[in-house]
Design an enzyme around this catalytic site. Structure first.
Site, PDB file in Angstrom:
ATOM      1  CD  GLU A  82      -3.094  -1.098  -0.035  1.00 23.87           C
ATOM      2  OE1 GLU A  82      -3.479   0.029  -0.512  1.00 23.87           O
ATOM      3  OE2 GLU A  82      -3.295  -2.175  -0.368  1.00 23.87           O
ATOM      4  CG  ASP A 123       2.244  -7.207  -5.850  1.00 24.35           C
ATOM      5  OD1 ASP A 123       1.584  -6.720  -4.714  1.00 24.35           O
ATOM      6  OD2 ASP A 123       1.768  -7.946  -6.594  1.00 24.35           O
TER       7      ASP A 123
END
Length: 416
Positions: free
Chosen positions: A277, A358
């Site tokens: 995030e 990611d």
């Protein structure tokens, strides 16, 4: 009302959208496999994997029924002259043009909400309960709907009034004025919603001191990342599903963790989710997402301007006095294929951002970060009974995140 060319085109747009989304859903169910992907051998047993597939099938059946009924009712309403009848009825109260427009759109939205209510009740108290997710009480369900209705009337009504006024009075500059109003509203909500609106529905408490908070603060400090706070949200009062999300801009950035997420994951896994995030913010995805959304809205409002200028269009649907509000509703129907196409483009960008976030998490976490994020994704998939093998058409049309298997395979190719 006669089935004229304009009416046929608008209803054809609805049918086309229904057919494409229905095909994607059917292919999604057909793509379910009997064998468990090797990456999930340690997370799922055969019974759990079968349960996740039945969850998908049950949800697909419910959505098919909901969308089929919606399509039939909308087509019947249009063909029976409902749009013109509703316009005449709201005008009979003698309101001004703006108030009439708000009543017109509000009546349609209220009707839509009432018609969708049985499906929402079934989804929450039957389908979700059947698979062990629902924790929503009837009282909470009702309060959520009432709060949502109040916010829709106050905030949505104010924004709708601005848009209707612009298109009703500003001529060729209407779309620019509406664009500015919606952009400003969206920017304000990014700041206001986490602090004032979300707490109307959930309780947010600072993450207590301990191993997890220390790990998060240490990671954020190491990345030079300023946080406005890390909060635990009582998601368990509605569902057993787990999640985390990032809100705010500038120094007001906040991370919120579902309490169910903390219960189901180790410290390293939760940290990996938060690193992902934070990666969105660090890589500028929030800012780019906002810019893309604003650009998309500008395009839609410009097309709306052209649509409203089409001579005789509203009369074909039985609307005697053409207006911004009736034109807006008609545009909402005709716009569906364009919405689907714009959604495909936006989702493609979103999936690209997810891969980048990611990679950021895997690169910046301590040793084993990629493995921790892959494990966290597996835990989330199991907890939420996610579809492990979605069909590519469904991904292309609807997925803002890449399929979990694709993400895991990318992560596990990186050095741990």
């Amino acid at each position: 009302m006669h089935l004229t060319v304009p009416v046929a085109l608008v209803l054809g747009a609805l049918v086309l959208t229904y057919a494409v989304t229905g095909l994607a859903r059917w292919l999604n169910v057909r793509s379910l496999t009997d064998y468990l992907p090797a990456e999930f051998a340690q997370e799922f047993d055969e019974a759990e994997y079968g349960r996740s597939q039945e969850y998908l099938r049950a949800g697909a059946r419910l959505e098919w029924l909901r969308e089929s009924l919606d399509l039939m009712l909308v087509c019947a309403f249009v063909l029976l002259g409902g749009l013109g009848w509703l316009d005449a009825w709201t005008r009979s109260f003698g309101f001004g043009e703006l108030a009439t427009g708000l009543a017109y759109v509000g009546a349609l939205m209220l009707a839509q909400g009432v018609l969708s209510l049985p499906f929402d009740v079934y989804d929450t108290f039957v389908l979700e309960a059947r698979f062990g997710f629902n924790a929503t009480t009837p009282r909470l369900f009702v309060m959520d709907r009432l709060k949502g209705l109040a916010l829709g009337v106050v905030l949505g009504g104010a924004l709708l009034a601005a848009v209707l006024w612009a298109y009703g009075t500003l001529g060729q500059w209407a779309w620019l004025a509406a664009w500015g109003a919606i952009t400003a509203f969206t920017a304000v909500m990014m700041v206001v919603a986490p602090v004032w609106i979300l707490p109307l529905f959930n309780r947010f408490e600072p993450l207590p001191q301990g191993e997890l908070r220390s790990a998060i603060e240490g990671y954020a400090t190491g990345q030079g990342f300023s946080l406005g706070g890390v909060f635990v949200m009582d998601g368990s009062k509605r569902s057993a599903k787990a999640n985390a999300f990032f809100t705010g801009i500038g120094k007001r950035k906040r991370i919120s963790l579902y309490d169910t997420l903390i219960d189901k994951m180790s410290t390293s896994e939760v940290l990996a989710v938060l690193a992902h995030e934070m990666g969105h913010a660090r890589l500028g995805h929030i800012r780019m997402g906002f810019v893309l959304a604003v650009a998309k809205m500008g395009l839609v409002l410009w097309v709306l301007q052209l649509f409203l200028g089409s001579a005789g269009l509203q009369e074909a649907f039985g609307v005697v006095r053409p207006s911004a509000h009736a034109g807006l509703v008609l545009f909402g129907l005709a716009y569906q294929p364009l919405a689907l196409a714009l959604g495909v483009a936006a989702n493609a960008w979103s999936r690209r951002f997810e891969y980048q976030a990611d990679a950021y998490a895997a690169k910046t976490l301590p040793d084993g970060g990629a493995k921790a994020l892959a494990t966290a994704l597996k835990t989330l998939s199991r907890a939420n009974l996610s579809n492990l093998t979605p069909h590519r058409l469904s991904v292309w049309l609807h997925y803002t995140h890449p399929p979990v298997l694709d993400r895991i395979r990318r992560l596990t190719r990186r050095p741990a």
